[in-house]
Design an enzyme around this catalytic site. Structure first.
Site, PDB file in Angstrom:
ATOM      1  N   SER A 167       0.813  -1.233   0.256  1.00 15.12           N
ATOM      2  CA  SER A 167       0.054  -0.027  -0.064  1.00 15.12           C
ATOM      3  C   SER A 167       0.544   1.531  -0.179  1.00 15.12           C
ATOM      4  O   SER A 167       2.056   1.220   0.548  1.00 15.12           O
ATOM      5  CB  SER A 167      -0.856   0.166   1.486  1.00 15.12           C
ATOM      6  OG  SER A 167      -1.805   1.154   1.381  1.00 15.12           O
ATOM      7  N   GLU A 168       0.294   2.443  -0.553  1.00 10.34           N
ATOM      8  CA  GLU A 168       1.296   3.650  -1.125  1.00 10.34           C
ATOM      9  C   GLU A 168       1.856   4.205   0.278  1.00 10.34           C
ATOM     10  O   GLU A 168       3.048   4.811   0.911  1.00 10.34           O
ATOM     11  CB  GLU A 168       0.438   4.273  -1.829  1.00 10.34           C
ATOM     12  CG  GLU A 168       0.801   3.952  -3.197  1.00 10.34           C
ATOM     13  CD  GLU A 168      -0.861   3.350  -3.833  1.00 10.34           C
ATOM     14  OE1 GLU A 168      -1.258   2.932  -3.087  1.00 10.34           O
ATOM     15  OE2 GLU A 168      -1.776   4.043  -4.016  1.00 10.34           O
ATOM     16  N   ASN A 169       1.003   4.111   1.071  1.00 13.17           N
ATOM     17  CA  ASN A 169       0.989   4.315   2.192  1.00 13.17           C
ATOM     18  C   ASN A 169       2.258   4.282   3.373  1.00 13.17           C
ATOM     19  O   ASN A 169       2.258   4.848   4.917  1.00 13.17           O
ATOM     20  CB  ASN A 169      -0.192   5.624   3.379  1.00 13.17           C
ATOM     21  CG  ASN A 169      -0.884   3.987   3.358  1.00 13.17           C
ATOM     22  OD1 ASN A 169      -1.164   3.130   2.629  1.00 13.17           O
ATOM     23  ND2 ASN A 169      -2.011   4.058   4.711  1.00 13.17           N
TER      24      ASN A 169
ATOM     25  N   ALA B  44      -4.108   2.324   1.464  1.00 10.09           N
ATOM     26  CA  ALA B  44      -4.006   3.684   0.607  1.00 10.09           C
ATOM     27  C   ALA B  44      -4.829   4.338  -0.230  1.00 10.09           C
ATOM     28  O   ALA B  44      -5.554   5.766  -0.023  1.00 10.09           O
ATOM     29  CB  ALA B  44      -3.126   3.734  -0.689  1.00 10.09           C
TER      30      ALA B  44
ATOM     31  N   SER C 259       7.994   3.422  -0.250  1.00 13.96           N
ATOM     32  CA  SER C 259       6.942   2.912  -0.565  1.00 13.96           C
ATOM     33  C   SER C 259       7.198   3.705  -2.256  1.00 13.96           C
ATOM     34  O   SER C 259       6.941   2.082  -2.270  1.00 13.96           O
ATOM     35  CB  SER C 259       6.190   3.613   0.317  1.00 13.96           C
ATOM     36  OG  SER C 259       4.950   2.986  -0.195  1.00 13.96           O
TER      37      SER C 259
END
Lengths: 270, 223
Positions: free
Chosen positions: B48-50, B74, B93
């Site tokens: 996940s991007e976060n 995200a 990330s």
């Protein structure tokens, strides 16, 4: 050495009009809610706000405080993602003046990866650098392009905010920090990038209680620490409790849990 | 009118592309559903991007009591912790993507072009600048899989000679899964590889602006 400041008001007191302030915004937790409230209370103007996501939420202010609440004090936004009020089905009750302010706000939005890379460059004292992301899109417009080894890149500049507002899970008085789950997100990058770094933390521990190997942000990057009162507004415990209060309402549950399609307007809805 | 593939079936088809050990990022919308359909015996790590990798299942509405505020993806959905999960900052990330460590990204889109360009972050009249992580994902992932409805709700074409909406990336799509077809963008053009049950190549062509090349082994969608 003791970096602890007794109140949020004192921690932000020297922030002048026109300052640039960077802060984390992804999900309900991991944001410096009480530092935002203190800055709003202080009324500091012409701010440049630097945050990865500038967007509205379906949550009332009593549940969570987010960067968009500083909109009346803002001159400029630097972000990775900016979602206008018109994008959301649930923001019809947003004050009309916010919608107007949003339109005239100066915005610099270039995607998450380029955004965070600019902060990382600032954090490490680097100069401008080249990124491969955004080639062939609107992001390359107006930027210097160069080809290295047959591949195109765009020139980006570093970001070093005047103040970084960091939200941590645990801190000692020296400023060693740890985080909790995805609340980490942008916080460690911000701690390094800020010229002055102010931390809002949920738990203060004695030096030595954090194992040196578990510390994510070392003390050198932290200037000020304010400790959230357990259970008080903006604290982890409080936000968790408020979230579960919202979740107990069946009508809003889908939106709160991130699974309601009506949250965001889709193509054809306009 | 003929039946189209449901969102679940589209997600199931996409999840067939995941291999054991793959690091996979799922976008908001139909792609999110792919997590439900991982083939048995394949360990896929979701990113996940976060700043999370290898997390567990997404918490559904009827199990909301399990929500922990620090486990969010995200797309703003809450997930369950899982053995082997890790957290890292947002810089790492996106470094993971640009650095070539992301095997697959599944994304939704508004439009895909003949050359594999895609547009997924802005629609006409929207004053948002909702770029987010899309440009990084399509640049960095080894394979980009797009899941979208073949035409809009009002019948406008989405598979076009050229995208008319602002681009997320150029020549980046590796596989397009729609509710009526599976299409692979190639140097020669769009290759129609699979069709939804009951659909003919001619019918799919009518809803597709560029000329489709028929795959030698053109077949019904295999699930």
């Amino acid at each position: 050495m003791n970096k602890i400041i007794p109140s949020f008001e004192e921690a932000v007191a020297d922030i002048p009009d026109g300052a640039s302030i960077a802060l984390n915004n992804w999900g309900l937790a991991g944001g410096p809610q009480n530092l935002i409230l203190a800055l709003r209370e202080q009324g500091t103007k012409d701010l440049t706000i630097i945050t990865q996501n500038f967007m509205y939420t379906p949550f009332p202010e009593e549940v969570v405080v987010m960067p968009f609440m500083l909109l009346p004090q803002m001159k400029k936004l630097i972000a990775g993602f900016f979602a206008a009020a018109s994008r959301y089905a649930y923001t019809t009750n947003l004050p009309a003046e916010f919608v107007e302010m949003e339109k005239v706000l100066e915005k610099e939005v270039i995607g998450h990866g380029n955004f965070v890379a600019r902060l990382q460059a600032g954090a490490r004292g680097m100069g401008p650098f080249y990124s491969p992301v955004g080639i062939g899109t609107v992001v390359e417009e107006g930027r210097e392009k160069r080809t290295f080894d047959g591949k195109e890149y765009i020139l980006l500049t570093p970001l070093q905010p005047d103040f970084a507002f960091v939200r941590a899970d645990k801190a000692d008085k020296y400023g060693n920090l740890t985080y909790n789950g995805t609340c980490r997100c942008l916080n460690p990058v911000l701690a390094m990038a800020g010229k002055t770094t102010i931390v809002e933390v949920d738990e203060l521990v004695e030096p030595g209680q954090l194992h040196p190997d578990e510390i994510v942000t070392p003390a050198a990057f932290v200037d000020r620490i304010v400790v959230n009162e357990p259970g008080a507004r903006g604290s982890y415990e409080y936000t968790m409790k408020k979230l579960h209060e919202m979740l107990s309402i069946p009508e809003v549950r889908g939106a709160v849990i991130g699974q309601a399609k009506q949250m965001v307007k889709e193509e054809g809805d306009n | 009118m003929k039946e189209k593939l449901s969102e679940d079936i589209m997600a199931l088809r996409a999840s067939k592309e995941f291999h054991d050990g793959d690091v996979v990022n799922l976008g908001v919308g139909i792609p999110n559903l792919c997590a439900t359909f991982i083939p048995e015996g394949r360990n896929v790590m979701f990113e996940s991007e976060n700043g999370a990798l290898g997390y567990g299942g997404i918490i559904m509405v009827d199990e909301f009591e399990k929500v922990e505020i620090q486990y969010i993806d995200a797309g703003g959905r809450y997930f369950l912790p899982k053995e082997g999960m890790s957290f890292f900052d947002m810089g790492d990330s996106f470094g993971l993507m640009r650095g070539g460590r992301l095997d697959i990204t599944c994304l939704g889109a508004y439009q895909v072009s003949e050359t594999g360009d895609m547009a997924n972050w802005s629609i006409p009249g929207d004053t948002s600048i909702g770029i987010g992580g899309g440009m990084d994902l399509v640049y960095g992932a080894k394979r980009v899989i797009v899941l979208m409805e073949h035409v809009t709700k009002t019948g406008e074409l989405r598979v076009l000679k050229e995208c008319t909406y602002p681009l997320t990336g150029k020549e980046c799509v590796n596989l397009l899964i729609t509710d009526i077809a599976v299409i692979e963008p190639t140097k020669k053009g769009l290759v129609l590889k699979e069709y939804a049950p009951g659909w003919t190549a001619e019918e799919i062509q009518k809803l597709t602006e560029p000329k489709l090349i028929l795959a030698d082994d053109l077949k019904e969608v295999e699930l």
